[in-house]
Design a protein around this motif. Structure first.
Motif, PDB file in Angstrom:
ATOM      1  N   ALA A 106     -26.733  11.350 -72.626  1.00  0.00           N
ATOM      2  CA  ALA A 106     -27.261  10.495 -71.556  1.00  0.00           C
ATOM      3  C   ALA A 106     -26.282   9.347 -71.328  1.00  0.00           C
ATOM      4  CB  ALA A 106     -28.633   9.958 -71.946  1.00  0.00           C
ATOM      5  N   GLY A 107     -26.107   8.952 -70.084  1.00  0.00           N
ATOM      6  CA  GLY A 107     -25.174   7.881 -69.761  1.00  0.00           C
ATOM      7  C   GLY A 107     -25.879   6.578 -69.448  1.00  0.00           C
ATOM      8  N   VAL A 108     -25.136   5.480 -69.604  1.00  0.00           N
ATOM      9  CA  VAL A 108     -25.614   4.141 -69.271  1.00  0.00           C
ATOM     10  C   VAL A 108     -24.676   3.573 -68.216  1.00  0.00           C
ATOM     11  CG1 VAL A 108     -26.012   1.801 -70.135  1.00  0.00           C
ATOM     12  CG2 VAL A 108     -26.590   3.776 -71.571  1.00  0.00           C
ATOM     13  N   ARG A 109     -25.248   3.038 -67.154  1.00  0.00           N
ATOM     14  CA  ARG A 109     -24.462   2.468 -66.054  1.00  0.00           C
ATOM     15  C   ARG A 109     -23.912   1.104 -66.473  1.00  0.00           C
ATOM     16  NH1 ARG A 109     -23.385   4.755 -60.833  1.00  0.00           N
ATOM     17  NH2 ARG A 109     -22.458   3.052 -59.687  1.00  0.00           N
ATOM     18  N   TYR A 110     -22.631   0.869 -66.208  1.00  0.00           N
ATOM     19  CA  TYR A 110     -21.947  -0.386 -66.526  1.00  0.00           C
ATOM     20  C   TYR A 110     -21.415  -1.014 -65.241  1.00  0.00           C
ATOM     21  CZ  TYR A 110     -21.420   0.415 -71.605  1.00  0.00           C
ATOM     22  OH  TYR A 110     -21.632   0.582 -72.948  1.00  0.00           O
ATOM     23  N   ALA A 111     -21.433  -2.335 -65.219  1.00  0.00           N
ATOM     24  CA  ALA A 111     -20.701  -3.117 -64.215  1.00  0.00           C
ATOM     25  C   ALA A 111     -19.959  -4.188 -64.996  1.00  0.00           C
ATOM     26  CB  ALA A 111     -21.649  -3.748 -63.209  1.00  0.00           C
ATOM     27  N   GLN A 112     -18.674  -4.334 -64.723  1.00  0.00           N
ATOM     28  CA  GLN A 112     -17.929  -5.361 -65.446  1.00  0.00           C
ATOM     29  C   GLN A 112     -16.876  -5.969 -64.542  1.00  0.00           C
ATOM     30  OE1 GLN A 112     -16.640  -2.778 -68.690  1.00  0.00           O
ATOM     31  NE2 GLN A 112     -14.522  -3.080 -68.080  1.00  0.00           N
ATOM     32  N   GLY A 113     -16.606  -7.220 -64.844  1.00  0.00           N
ATOM     33  CA  GLY A 113     -15.608  -7.950 -64.083  1.00  0.00           C
ATOM     34  C   GLY A 113     -14.809  -8.846 -65.002  1.00  0.00           C
ATOM     35  N   TYR A 114     -13.747  -9.413 -64.468  1.00  0.00           N
ATOM     36  CA  TYR A 114     -12.812 -10.204 -65.252  1.00  0.00           C
ATOM     37  C   TYR A 114     -12.721 -11.621 -64.720  1.00  0.00           C
ATOM     38  CZ  TYR A 114     -11.826  -5.920 -67.533  1.00  0.00           C
ATOM     39  OH  TYR A 114     -11.991  -4.776 -68.264  1.00  0.00           O
ATOM     40  N   LEU A 115     -12.962 -12.571 -65.616  1.00  0.00           N
ATOM     41  CA  LEU A 115     -12.780 -13.981 -65.297  1.00  0.00           C
ATOM     42  C   LEU A 115     -11.316 -14.374 -65.497  1.00  0.00           C
ATOM     43  CD1 LEU A 115     -16.009 -15.246 -67.041  1.00  0.00           C
ATOM     44  CD2 LEU A 115     -15.580 -15.178 -64.570  1.00  0.00           C
ATOM     45  N   ASN A 116     -10.613 -13.594 -66.331  1.00  0.00           N
ATOM     46  CA  ASN A 116      -9.194 -13.810 -66.577  1.00  0.00           C
ATOM     47  C   ASN A 116      -8.584 -12.470 -66.963  1.00  0.00           C
ATOM     48  OD1 ASN A 116      -6.651 -14.634 -67.267  1.00  0.00           O
ATOM     49  ND2 ASN A 116      -7.263 -15.906 -68.986  1.00  0.00           N
TER      50      ASN A 116
ATOM     51  N   VAL B  15     -16.829  -9.953 -68.369  1.00  0.00           N
ATOM     52  CA  VAL B  15     -18.285 -10.011 -68.324  1.00  0.00           C
ATOM     53  C   VAL B  15     -18.753  -8.589 -68.086  1.00  0.00           C
ATOM     54  CG1 VAL B  15     -20.299 -10.911 -67.113  1.00  0.00           C
ATOM     55  CG2 VAL B  15     -18.232 -12.318 -67.336  1.00  0.00           C
ATOM     56  N   ARG B  16     -19.745  -8.135 -68.883  1.00  0.00           N
ATOM     57  CA  ARG B  16     -20.209  -6.750 -68.744  1.00  0.00           C
ATOM     58  C   ARG B  16     -21.730  -6.705 -68.767  1.00  0.00           C
ATOM     59  NH1 ARG B  16     -18.049  -2.554 -73.001  1.00  0.00           N
ATOM     60  NH2 ARG B  16     -16.468  -2.148 -71.409  1.00  0.00           N
ATOM     61  N   VAL B  17     -22.271  -5.915 -67.838  1.00  0.00           N
ATOM     62  CA  VAL B  17     -23.689  -5.561 -67.853  1.00  0.00           C
ATOM     63  C   VAL B  17     -23.736  -4.079 -68.177  1.00  0.00           C
ATOM     64  CG1 VAL B  17     -25.799  -5.308 -66.504  1.00  0.00           C
ATOM     65  CG2 VAL B  17     -24.366  -7.357 -66.225  1.00  0.00           C
ATOM     66  N   ALA B  18     -24.445  -3.743 -69.259  1.00  0.00           N
ATOM     67  CA  ALA B  18     -24.578  -2.357 -69.715  1.00  0.00           C
ATOM     68  C   ALA B  18     -26.060  -2.037 -69.770  1.00  0.00           C
ATOM     69  CB  ALA B  18     -23.939  -2.187 -71.092  1.00  0.00           C
ATOM     70  N   GLY B  19     -26.556  -1.414 -68.702  1.00  0.00           N
ATOM     71  CA  GLY B  19     -27.998  -1.183 -68.626  1.00  0.00           C
ATOM     72  C   GLY B  19     -28.710  -2.524 -68.508  1.00  0.00           C
ATOM     73  N   GLU B  20     -29.531  -2.852 -69.475  1.00  0.00           N
ATOM     74  CA  GLU B  20     -30.265  -4.128 -69.483  1.00  0.00           C
ATOM     75  C   GLU B  20     -29.651  -5.136 -70.444  1.00  0.00           C
ATOM     76  OE1 GLU B  20     -32.770  -4.906 -67.327  1.00  0.00           O
ATOM     77  OE2 GLU B  20     -32.211  -2.998 -66.448  1.00  0.00           O
ATOM     78  N   ALA B  21     -28.495  -4.830 -71.040  1.00  0.00           N
ATOM     79  CA  ALA B  21     -27.810  -5.729 -71.964  1.00  0.00           C
ATOM     80  C   ALA B  21     -26.597  -6.341 -71.264  1.00  0.00           C
ATOM     81  CB  ALA B  21     -27.369  -4.974 -73.208  1.00  0.00           C
TER      82      ALA B  21
ATOM     83  N   ALA C 287     -29.256 -12.518 -66.853  1.00  0.00           N
ATOM     84  CA  ALA C 287     -29.152 -13.337 -65.636  1.00  0.00           C
ATOM     85  C   ALA C 287     -27.834 -14.099 -65.600  1.00  0.00           C
ATOM     86  CB  ALA C 287     -30.334 -14.303 -65.541  1.00  0.00           C
ATOM     87  N   ASP C 288     -27.370 -14.590 -66.763  1.00  0.00           N
ATOM     88  CA  ASP C 288     -26.081 -15.280 -66.818  1.00  0.00           C
ATOM     89  C   ASP C 288     -24.947 -14.317 -66.471  1.00  0.00           C
ATOM     90  OD1 ASP C 288     -27.506 -17.490 -67.631  1.00  0.00           O
ATOM     91  OD2 ASP C 288     -26.594 -17.623 -69.623  1.00  0.00           O
ATOM     92  N   ALA C 289     -24.998 -13.109 -67.031  1.00  0.00           N
ATOM     93  CA  ALA C 289     -23.952 -12.124 -66.751  1.00  0.00           C
ATOM     94  C   ALA C 289     -23.913 -11.773 -65.272  1.00  0.00           C
ATOM     95  CB  ALA C 289     -24.173 -10.871 -67.591  1.00  0.00           C
ATOM     96  N   GLN C 290     -25.071 -11.594 -64.668  1.00  0.00           N
ATOM     97  CA  GLN C 290     -25.108 -11.257 -63.243  1.00  0.00           C
ATOM     98  C   GLN C 290     -24.519 -12.387 -62.401  1.00  0.00           C
ATOM     99  OE1 GLN C 290     -29.282 -10.246 -63.249  1.00  0.00           O
ATOM    100  NE2 GLN C 290     -28.823  -8.053 -63.333  1.00  0.00           N
ATOM    101  N   ALA C 291     -24.771 -13.632 -62.792  1.00  0.00           N
ATOM    102  CA  ALA C 291     -24.181 -14.768 -62.077  1.00  0.00           C
ATOM    103  C   ALA C 291     -22.668 -14.834 -62.313  1.00  0.00           C
ATOM    104  CB  ALA C 291     -24.853 -16.070 -62.513  1.00  0.00           C
ATOM    105  N   LEU C 292     -22.229 -14.583 -63.554  1.00  0.00           N
ATOM    106  CA  LEU C 292     -20.802 -14.615 -63.866  1.00  0.00           C
ATOM    107  C   LEU C 292     -20.035 -13.503 -63.140  1.00  0.00           C
ATOM    108  CD1 LEU C 292     -20.911 -15.449 -67.671  1.00  0.00           C
ATOM    109  CD2 LEU C 292     -19.915 -16.875 -65.851  1.00  0.00           C
TER     110      LEU C 292
END
Length: 152
Positions: free
Chosen positions: A20-30, A39-45, A69-74
């Motif tokens: 089973a897979g987990v959806r990730y979204a990640q971005g770079y502040l530097n 910054v990474r959102v992995a499912g609900e973590a 919520a902090d990760a989503q804002a970052l």
């Protein structure tokens, strides 16, 4: 100091899709090559990760859980497009593999990673393992966020 020793490979076939897979979204502040801040959102973590310069297959890595919520804002503050992928974790013999299936401008790239106790540690190789790309910086997630796979 926390160290990450990781080898990276291209993937062939589809046998890795058994997990089973987990959806990730990640971005770079530097994205400086000497240090990246992700910054990474992995499912609900959610996590904030700082990585140092890669030498061979090794680099310093510090990862901390943060509120979702902090990760989503970052993520809104990150440079360039976000990395979107689905991660599959598979056990092959005694080795744990993470297979990332990239989406968006990085599709159809699929990469497998294995974390090891040392750079020369033995590991079980699945049948779907392709060419090693550990030393090819184009496959680093920070690089893919600047120059997506579809633009190579």
């Amino acid at each position: 100091m926390a160290l990450e020793i990781e080898r990276k490979f291209l993937v062939t076939g589809t046998a890795w899709r058994e997990a089973a897979g987990v959806r990730y979204a990640q971005g770079y502040l530097n994205r400086d090559k000497h240090r990246t801040v992700r910054v990474r959102v992995a499912g609900e973590a959610a996590f904030l990760t700082i990585k140092g310069l890669t030498q061979g297959a090794t680099r310093a890595e510090f990862e901390y859980p943060i509120p979702l919520a902090d990760a989503q804002a970052l993520l809104q503050l990150c440079e360039g497009p976000l990395i979107e992928k689905t991660r599959y974790v598979l056990q092959v013999g005694q080795t744990t593999w993470e297979v990332d299936e990239f989406h968006g401008e990085n599709a159809p790239l699929v990469v497998a990673e294995v974390e090891l106790p040392s750079e020369d540690a033995a590991f079980d190789r699945p049948d779907w393992l392709g060419e090693e790309v550990t030393q090819d910086a184009r496959y680093f997630n920070a690089s893919l966020s600047q120059r997506p796979f579809q633009h190579w």
